[in-house]
Design a protein around this motif. Structure first.
Motif, mmCIF file in Angstrom:
data_model
loop_
_atom_site.group_PDB
_atom_site.id
_atom_site.type_symbol
_atom_site.label_atom_id
_atom_site.label_comp_id
_atom_site.label_asym_id
_atom_site.label_seq_id
_atom_site.Cartn_x
_atom_site.Cartn_y
_atom_site.Cartn_z
ATOM 1 N N ALA A 131 38.535 33.926 38.344
ATOM 2 C CA ALA A 131 38.012 32.843 39.186
ATOM 3 C C ALA A 131 37.462 33.380 40.499
ATOM 4 N N GLU B 247 33.740 33.928 41.265
ATOM 5 C CA GLU B 247 32.964 32.785 41.763
ATOM 6 C C GLU B 247 33.422 32.387 43.163
ATOM 7 N N ARG C 47 38.984 25.091 26.830
ATOM 8 C CA ARG C 47 38.687 25.812 28.069
ATOM 9 C C ARG C 47 39.835 26.739 28.447
ATOM 10 N N ARG D 215 41.336 30.274 33.333
ATOM 11 C CA ARG D 215 40.520 30.812 34.415
ATOM 12 C C ARG D 215 39.327 29.919 34.711
ATOM 13 N N ASP D 216 38.728 29.313 33.666
ATOM 14 C CA ASP D 216 37.587 28.424 33.877
ATOM 15 C C ASP D 216 38.017 27.122 34.557
ATOM 16 N N CYS D 217 39.184 26.604 34.137
ATOM 17 C CA CYS D 217 39.701 25.386 34.767
ATOM 18 C C CYS D 217 40.068 25.639 36.222
ATOM 19 N N GLU E 175 36.962 25.812 38.352
ATOM 20 C CA GLU E 175 36.408 24.480 38.590
ATOM 21 C C GLU E 175 37.161 23.757 39.697
#
Length: 303
Positions: free
Chosen positions: A55, A58, A271, A274-276, A279
């Motif tokens: 994460a 980003e 999902r 790491r993507d959650c 976000e």
């Protein structure tokens, strides 16, 4: 680079961070926040750090992991581990193990490592406090992230989030259904533009993402919402058609069907954490739709 600092103090840890930064050429410029991770046991430690590192690409940040050591020790003890460079993604990782009486003062131990003038996000990967905003680590944060999926009773955990809710709270089970909500909203927005009269959410019993999805539907439609155990799918019924979004439990491709229309195949994999997490780190403002979804769970009929 990974450096262990056994039986240390906050001053020595900060000095070592500066030294490692100078030797490795790493800087804190561009760090946008501090992420505090509070796992209850060692079991999720490495997975949590890996998710945070991903994460951080980003959201460049400093990651502070605070974890209980020997809670029964008579003397307070602080053991630390520092990770920079390729072992820390796009951030710095500070792992703090608190033993003895120090285990009950996580907020005070973490405070010297917070980056100045940047927001703080606190994440509990497994067991979370009943009221995250009142927890010492939660009081430091503008965003508090829990995960009902990793606990023994996921349904009880996601239901308890409503009672302990404060502005800034969220749960990773909510982020796991972002694409499901987007696809269902897009389908409903198409003709014949009739209101939804009832809905069915089906899937694994211990998947809180489906419980909060049912709560979200219950908060948005004027009709009964049923939560069942079975194949993974959502059915929305309106007077002239039924919309069904389904996917195999371990599949990556979903099917969207509508009465009288051909099936559509849509990529819809589960999902990753790491993507959650990434976000939820994008927005630091209160999520009122999440709160409404939590309240909607009480309206859901379980079968």
């Amino acid at each position: 680079m990974i450096v262990d600092l056994p039986d240390t103090n906050t001053g020595a840890i900060n000095k070592k961070i500066v030294t490692m930064r100078e030797e490795g050429g790493a800087v804190t410029l561009g760090r946008v926040l501090t992420l505090v991770i509070a796992p209850d046991t060692e079991a999720l430690l490495e997975d949590s750090i890996e998710a945070a590192n991903a994460a951080s690409r980003e959201h460049p940040c400093r990651v502070i992991v605070v974890i209980p050591g020997d809670r029964l020790a008579e003397e307070a003890r602080l053991d630390a581990q520092l990770r920079v460079g390729r072992d820390a993604g796009s951030n710095e990782v500070v792992v703090l193990r608190l033993s003895g009486p120090l285990a009950g003062h996580a907020g005070s131990v973490v405070m010297p490592f917070l980056l100045p003038d940047t927001p703080v996000v606190t994440w509990w990967p497994d067991v979370a406090p009943a009221v995250p905003a009142q927890d010492p680590l939660g009081q430091l944060a503008v965003r508090r992230i829990t995960d009902a999926t990793a606990v023994e009773d996921p349904l009880a955990a996601i239901k308890s989030r409503r009672k302990g809710y404060a502005a800034g709270d969220t749960d990773l089970s909510w982020s796991r259904i972002t694409y499901w909500r987007a696809l269902l909203t897009s389908a409903v927005d198409q003709a014949p533009h009739e209101p939804i009269t009832s809905a069915l959410v089906s899937g694994l019993k211990d998947e809180p993402a489906l419980d909060i999805l049912a709560g979200w539907l219950a908060s948005r439609i004027d009709g009964p919402v049923t939560r069942a155990v079975g194949e993974l799918k959502v059915e929305l019924v309106r007077p002239s058609e039924t919309i069904t979004l389904s996917r195999p439990q371990t599949g990556v491709t979903a099917k969207l069907t509508r009465t009288g229309q051909p099936k559509a195949s849509i990529p819809l994999a589960r999902r990753e954490t790491r993507d959650c997490l990434a976000e939820d780190m994008r927005r630091l403002d209160p999520d009122e739709i999440y709160r409404a979804a939590l309240e909607g769970i009480d309206k859901v009929r379980y079968v």
